[in-house]
Design a protein around this motif. Sequence first.
Motif, PDB file in Angstrom:
ATOM      1  N   ASP A  42       0.830  -1.201  -0.031  1.00 13.22           N
ATOM      2  CA  ASP A  42       0.091  -0.075   0.067  1.00 13.22           C
ATOM      3  C   ASP A  42       0.993   1.277   0.039  1.00 13.22           C
ATOM      4  O   ASP A  42       1.459   1.292   0.991  1.00 13.22           O
ATOM      5  N   LEU A  43       0.815   2.085  -1.048  1.00 11.24           N
ATOM      6  CA  LEU A  43       1.458   3.232  -1.145  1.00 11.24           C
ATOM      7  C   LEU A  43       0.737   4.443  -0.400  1.00 11.24           C
ATOM      8  O   LEU A  43      -0.267   4.847  -0.892  1.00 11.24           O
ATOM      9  N   VAL A  44       1.160   4.879   0.841  1.00 12.95           N
ATOM     10  CA  VAL A  44       0.266   5.555   1.551  1.00 12.95           C
ATOM     11  C   VAL A  44       0.337   7.159   1.124  1.00 12.95           C
ATOM     12  O   VAL A  44      -0.696   7.681   0.869  1.00 12.95           O
ATOM     13  N   ALA A  45       1.688   7.613   0.953  1.00  9.92           N
ATOM     14  CA  ALA A  45       1.839   8.894   0.189  1.00  9.92           C
ATOM     15  C   ALA A  45       3.088   9.058  -0.504  1.00  9.92           C
ATOM     16  O   ALA A  45       3.976   8.215  -0.190  1.00  9.92           O
ATOM     17  N   VAL A  46       3.331  10.346  -1.160  1.00 11.82           N
ATOM     18  CA  VAL A  46       4.316  10.533  -2.328  1.00 11.82           C
ATOM     19  C   VAL A  46       4.689  11.924  -2.061  1.00 11.82           C
ATOM     20  O   VAL A  46       3.897  12.700  -2.197  1.00 11.82           O
ATOM     21  N   TYR A  47       5.956  11.835  -1.543  1.00 11.69           N
ATOM     22  CA  TYR A  47       6.434  13.547  -1.426  1.00 11.69           C
ATOM     23  C   TYR A  47       7.594  13.612  -2.525  1.00 11.69           C
ATOM     24  O   TYR A  47       8.343  12.721  -2.565  1.00 11.69           O
ATOM     25  N   PRO A  48       7.604  14.942  -3.123  1.00 10.31           N
ATOM     26  CA  PRO A  48       8.713  15.367  -3.874  1.00 10.31           C
ATOM     27  C   PRO A  48       9.820  15.327  -3.108  1.00 10.31           C
ATOM     28  O   PRO A  48       9.992  15.466  -1.728  1.00 10.31           O
ATOM     29  N   PRO A  49      11.109  15.037  -3.626  1.00  9.19           N
ATOM     30  CA  PRO A  49      12.591  15.453  -3.291  1.00  9.19           C
ATOM     31  C   PRO A  49      12.597  16.782  -2.557  1.00  9.19           C
ATOM     32  O   PRO A  49      11.795  17.837  -2.962  1.00  9.19           O
ATOM     33  N   LEU A  50      13.211  16.931  -1.457  1.00  7.01           N
ATOM     34  CA  LEU A  50      13.116  18.265  -0.697  1.00  7.01           C
ATOM     35  C   LEU A  50      14.051  19.276  -1.148  1.00  7.01           C
ATOM     36  O   LEU A  50      14.228  20.332  -0.409  1.00  7.01           O
ATOM     37  N   GLY A  51      14.696  18.784  -2.300  1.00  2.09           N
ATOM     38  CA  GLY A  51      15.713  20.175  -2.808  1.00  2.09           C
ATOM     39  C   GLY A  51      17.029  20.169  -2.209  1.00  2.09           C
ATOM     40  O   GLY A  51      16.969  19.376  -1.414  1.00  2.09           O
ATOM     41  N   ASP A  52      17.822  21.030  -2.466  1.00  2.24           N
ATOM     42  CA  ASP A  52      19.205  21.230  -2.162  1.00  2.24           C
ATOM     43  C   ASP A  52      19.240  21.852  -0.747  1.00  2.24           C
ATOM     44  O   ASP A  52      20.185  21.900  -0.048  1.00  2.24           O
ATOM     45  N   HIS A  53      17.979  22.636  -0.494  1.00  2.00           N
ATOM     46  CA  HIS A  53      18.100  23.443   0.878  1.00  2.00           C
ATOM     47  C   HIS A  53      16.842  23.079   1.611  1.00  2.00           C
ATOM     48  O   HIS A  53      15.888  23.850   1.719  1.00  2.00           O
ATOM     49  N   PRO A  54      16.686  21.956   2.008  1.00  2.00           N
ATOM     50  CA  PRO A  54      15.400  21.695   2.987  1.00  2.00           C
ATOM     51  C   PRO A  54      15.298  22.404   4.132  1.00  2.00           C
ATOM     52  O   PRO A  54      16.251  22.611   4.738  1.00  2.00           O
ATOM     53  N   THR A  55      13.933  22.504   4.391  1.00  2.00           N
ATOM     54  CA  THR A  55      13.683  23.114   5.721  1.00  2.00           C
ATOM     55  C   THR A  55      12.834  22.453   6.451  1.00  2.00           C
ATOM     56  O   THR A  55      12.079  21.231   6.177  1.00  2.00           O
ATOM     57  N   ALA A  56      12.515  22.463   7.715  1.00  3.30           N
ATOM     58  CA  ALA A  56      11.833  22.116   8.784  1.00  3.30           C
ATOM     59  C   ALA A  56      10.304  21.833   8.258  1.00  3.30           C
ATOM     60  O   ALA A  56       9.445  20.942   8.408  1.00  3.30           O
ATOM     61  N   ASN A  57       9.934  22.886   7.443  1.00  2.00           N
ATOM     62  CA  ASN A  57       8.478  22.992   7.070  1.00  2.00           C
ATOM     63  C   ASN A  57       8.368  22.034   5.797  1.00  2.00           C
ATOM     64  O   ASN A  57       7.167  21.275   5.515  1.00  2.00           O
ATOM     65  N   ASP A  58       9.510  21.602   5.195  1.00  3.57           N
ATOM     66  CA  ASP A  58       9.448  20.413   4.182  1.00  3.57           C
ATOM     67  C   ASP A  58       9.317  19.054   4.819  1.00  3.57           C
ATOM     68  O   ASP A  58       8.582  18.283   4.341  1.00  3.57           O
ATOM     69  N   VAL A  59       9.731  19.001   6.036  1.00  2.55           N
ATOM     70  CA  VAL A  59       9.860  17.557   6.641  1.00  2.55           C
ATOM     71  C   VAL A  59       8.522  17.472   7.378  1.00  2.55           C
ATOM     72  O   VAL A  59       8.067  16.381   7.664  1.00  2.55           O
ATOM     73  N   ARG A  60       7.889  18.452   7.967  1.00  3.64           N
ATOM     74  CA  ARG A  60       6.785  18.223   8.763  1.00  3.64           C
ATOM     75  C   ARG A  60       5.467  17.538   8.378  1.00  3.64           C
ATOM     76  O   ARG A  60       5.037  16.640   9.010  1.00  3.64           O
ATOM     77  N   PRO A  61       5.257  17.675   7.038  1.00  2.00           N
ATOM     78  CA  PRO A  61       4.141  16.979   6.448  1.00  2.00           C
ATOM     79  C   PRO A  61       4.565  15.320   6.831  1.00  2.00           C
ATOM     80  O   PRO A  61       3.491  14.750   6.854  1.00  2.00           O
ATOM     81  N   ILE A  62       5.755  15.127   6.194  1.00  2.00           N
ATOM     82  CA  ILE A  62       6.132  13.738   6.381  1.00  2.00           C
ATOM     83  C   ILE A  62       5.908  13.248   7.745  1.00  2.00           C
ATOM     84  O   ILE A  62       5.457  12.081   8.099  1.00  2.00           O
ATOM     85  N   LEU A  63       6.291  14.003   8.668  1.00  2.00           N
ATOM     86  CA  LEU A  63       6.187  13.580  10.107  1.00  2.00           C
ATOM     87  C   LEU A  63       4.773  13.632  10.564  1.00  2.00           C
ATOM     88  O   LEU A  63       4.403  12.566  11.379  1.00  2.00           O
ATOM     89  N   ASP A  64       3.925  14.489  10.021  1.00  5.37           N
ATOM     90  CA  ASP A  64       2.545  14.343  10.406  1.00  5.37           C
ATOM     91  C   ASP A  64       1.980  13.131  10.033  1.00  5.37           C
ATOM     92  O   ASP A  64       1.063  12.422  10.499  1.00  5.37           O
ATOM     93  N   THR A  65       2.292  12.837   8.755  1.00  5.92           N
ATOM     94  CA  THR A  65       1.680  11.503   8.234  1.00  5.92           C
ATOM     95  C   THR A  65       2.121  10.077   8.959  1.00  5.92           C
ATOM     96  O   THR A  65       1.383   9.387   9.128  1.00  5.92           O
TER      97      THR A  65
END
Length: 288
Positions: free
Chosen positions: A133-156
């Motif tokens: 079961d593929l629950v969710a797909v997130y794009p790569p976080l780029g060369d300068h990831p931020t905490a806001n980029d990680v938070r949706p993954i964490l919430d899931t």
Amino acid sequence: MASTIALKRRITSIKGTRQITKAMELVSASKLRRAQEQAQLSRPYGEMAASLLRRLNAISEVERQPLFKKRTVKTRLYVIVTSNTGLAGAYNANTLKQLTLGLQRDEKDKVKSQVIAIGSKGAQFARRLHGVDLVAVYPPLGDHPTANDVRPILDTIIEQYTNELVDEVNILYTKFKSTVVQQAVTEQLLPAPTPESDKQAEPLSNFEPDVETVIEQVTTRLIEAQIWQAVLESLASEHAMRMMATKNATDNANELIDDYTLELNTARQAAITQELAEISGGAEALAG
């Protein structure tokens, strides 16, 4: 032997490819410096976050907290970190191999498997798997990831675990060791592994103001730190492996150009020799 026109076309085509791979090599080398620095500087913090989670898990009071509840594993969630593009050597293949081994163990143990993919390569692979079961797909976080980029993954992840949709969460990523050495690893996020020895749990025994407040405010941040570190390690590994892959491609292009140039010169010399032989033969025929 190929004609001179075909050889010239091949050489021109390979030179164009070499120009592209050389540019990609330089870009990856430039990005690698920053990514390597970020991964190495934050590594102690990520390791400390994992250590604190293990030590918290050894305290009996936390057993009532949703993120520390241990259940019989009936469904396992894998968070895989891959890229959106190729030309990175075995970067994606190594991580997906780790996932395949985990899925094979789950199938043998009658455990259901779910996947959260970071990057399209992991998502494309998971979509083709039967019974996953593929629950969710997130794009790569780029060369300068931020905490806001990680938070949706964490919430899931937290939502899946606290709602008891999954009983264990593992993250799969590529750990950066050096420019030439990167290792695909699997680490357990939830529930946090217990300490290897009881001695590790001794320093954490008192909570201020209380256990519930500490767990609620601290645990999610510690898990976020682990995900953040996995993303940084993967980013550095991706740039390192892409730099090496494009360098090898450039070197191969140089070798092919040399080989085809030699073949072209041989073909030209053969053509000249043939023409001289024909001229000499014609002159002898006229003289006779």
